[in-house]
Design an enzyme around this catalytic site. Structure first.
Site, mmCIF file in Angstrom:
data_model
loop_
_atom_site.group_PDB
_atom_site.id
_atom_site.type_symbol
_atom_site.label_atom_id
_atom_site.label_comp_id
_atom_site.label_asym_id
_atom_site.label_seq_id
_atom_site.Cartn_x
_atom_site.Cartn_y
_atom_site.Cartn_z
ATOM 1 N N LYS A 154 71.445 -108.106 -19.713
ATOM 2 C CA LYS A 154 71.909 -106.956 -18.939
ATOM 3 C C LYS A 154 71.453 -107.295 -17.415
ATOM 4 O O LYS A 154 70.237 -107.242 -17.131
ATOM 5 C CB LYS A 154 71.173 -105.635 -19.543
ATOM 6 C CG LYS A 154 71.623 -104.524 -18.510
ATOM 7 C CD LYS A 154 70.968 -103.190 -18.756
ATOM 8 C CE LYS A 154 71.061 -102.095 -17.838
ATOM 9 N NZ LYS A 154 70.293 -100.904 -18.099
ATOM 10 N N GLY B 246 68.509 -92.560 -14.613
ATOM 11 C CA GLY B 246 67.488 -91.417 -14.697
ATOM 12 C C GLY B 246 67.776 -90.171 -14.201
ATOM 13 O O GLY B 246 67.038 -89.260 -14.354
ATOM 14 N N ALA C 134 73.947 -95.911 -17.533
ATOM 15 C CA ALA C 134 73.148 -95.307 -16.551
ATOM 16 C C ALA C 134 73.768 -93.821 -16.287
ATOM 17 O O ALA C 134 74.694 -93.649 -16.019
ATOM 18 C CB ALA C 134 72.596 -95.931 -15.468
ATOM 19 N N GLY C 135 72.721 -92.697 -16.291
ATOM 20 C CA GLY C 135 72.990 -91.593 -15.499
ATOM 21 C C GLY C 135 73.493 -90.351 -16.403
ATOM 22 O O GLY C 135 73.567 -89.416 -16.107
ATOM 23 N N ASN D 27 68.886 -94.144 -21.911
ATOM 24 C CA ASN D 27 67.514 -94.327 -22.243
ATOM 25 C C ASN D 27 66.674 -92.989 -21.931
ATOM 26 O O ASN D 27 66.293 -92.169 -22.816
ATOM 27 C CB ASN D 27 66.834 -95.516 -21.339
ATOM 28 C CG ASN D 27 65.415 -95.816 -21.780
ATOM 29 O OD1 ASN D 27 64.924 -97.048 -21.744
ATOM 30 N ND2 ASN D 27 64.559 -94.971 -22.380
ATOM 31 N N THR D 28 66.555 -92.454 -20.727
ATOM 32 C CA THR D 28 65.956 -91.445 -20.249
ATOM 33 C C THR D 28 66.326 -90.055 -20.903
ATOM 34 O O THR D 28 65.463 -89.442 -21.423
ATOM 35 C CB THR D 28 65.880 -91.119 -18.880
ATOM 36 O OG1 THR D 28 65.701 -92.311 -18.029
ATOM 37 C CG2 THR D 28 65.046 -90.007 -18.279
#
Lengths: 256, 65
Positions: free
Chosen positions: A96, A157, A184-185, A206-207
């Site tokens: 990645k 994040g 992301a996001g 992830n977050t």
């Protein structure tokens, strides 16, 4: 199910491995969601620390595909060297690719990204580029050898979801045969469902999971949303319209 | 000889990267290495000579998003 570089994955969820309350909760999040790919990274280790081996043993036990990242790299040189170190550590040519262009937004440096993608592809890597939804950038990445594109939904994040629906939709239309992943996001399952409804192949989180009050429950929530959104996409949704149209038959109404 | 290991300046008697890893307690550890921002594969470490001022990175698997 999505196919990345000739490898079919059994889930549309790609899950990060950072920020969980404990290793046990991380493992349970994978089990409960059925996520098929785990993102990982490399970081400095002290002599005698042996933390890397312990982490690797835990990830290997999950039985999922591993996607190392180049998170935090701000130059082509750093990203390429990090990818090469990760390939040796994780025994995979998947990477990645992150080349960060701005410290506040963590948005990709599109110029460095294309250059690094070309170098790594020539070196035998299968590159998963973390990119913006810019169409021209994505064309350059495909020309550089990328056979997957991973545009952000919003900055890493933030949990803001899909910030540019138009851009993401036109990307899907322009690259019907390139697997597209929202990377992301995302903060909520509804946003992941929306990505599926747009025809995206997968999402990377992830977050949103790790920082939820109950990470394993949130992981399952995302998995269900992905399934629902994908079903909706494949079911060929109705066209929206501005004027109301009665769903109950007009013919036969009383008092007419 | 003064070198920098993971951002910290230190003295070493080691003349190769492989010897440095042993000296610092990494023997047998799951780590990857770079010298002066260039990747050095594990198999090459015994031949990788160290020079004054070299910048060494020693990394291991970690959590990532």
């Amino acid at each position: 199910m999505p196919v990345f570089y000739e490898t079919e994955i059994t889930s549309r969820l790609m899950l990060g491995t950072a920020q969980y309350p404990s290793p046990a909760i991380l493992a349970e999040a994978f089990h409960r969601s059925g996520a098929g790919i785990a993102t990982v990274s490399v970081r400095r280790e002290a002599g005698g620390e042996r933390a890397g081996q312990a982490f690797w043993d835990m990830i290997a036990a999950l039985g999922v595909h591993v996607l190392p990242n180049t998170a935090g790299c701000h130059s082509v040189r750093e990203a390429v060297t990090t990818a090469q170190m990760a390939r040796e550590l994780f025994d995979t040519n998947w990477v990645k690719l992150e080349v960060i262009g701005h410290a506040d937004t963590l948005q990709p440096d599109p110029f460095g990204l294309v250059e690094a993608a070309r170098i790594l592809t020539d070196d035998g890597f299968h590159v998963f580029p973390y990119c913006t939804e810019d169409l021209v950038l994505c064309e350059r990445l495909v020309e550089a050898g990328c056979r997957v594109l991973m545009p952000w939904g919003a900055p890493i994040g933030t949990g803001l979801g899909l910030n540019n629906i138009y851009g993401l939709r036109s990307l899907r239309a322009h690259f019907p045969d390139v697997p597209l992943v929202i990377d992301a996001g995302l903060g909520l399952p509804s946003q992941a469902a929306h990505a599926m409804e747009l025809g995206y192949d997968a999402v990377l989180l992830n977050t949103a999971v790790a920082k939820a009050g109950d990470p394993t429950m949130m992981a399952e929530g995302f998995a269900r949303a992905l399934e629902a959104g994908r079903l909706a996409y494949e079911a060929d949704p109705m066209e929206p319209r501005d004027m109301a149209a009665p769903s109950t038959p007009v013919f036969g109404r009383a008092f007419t | 000889m003064k070198i920098t290991v993971n951002g910290t300046l230190r003295d070493t008697a080691a003349t190769t990267l492989d010897a440095l890893l042993v000296e610092l307690g990494y023997a047998g550890a799951k780590v990857a290495t770079a010298v002066n921002e260039s990747f050095v594969p594990a198999a090459i470490r015994p031949e990788q000579r160290l020079n004054e001022g070299d910048r060494i990175e020693i990394v291991a698997p970690r959590q990532g998003g």
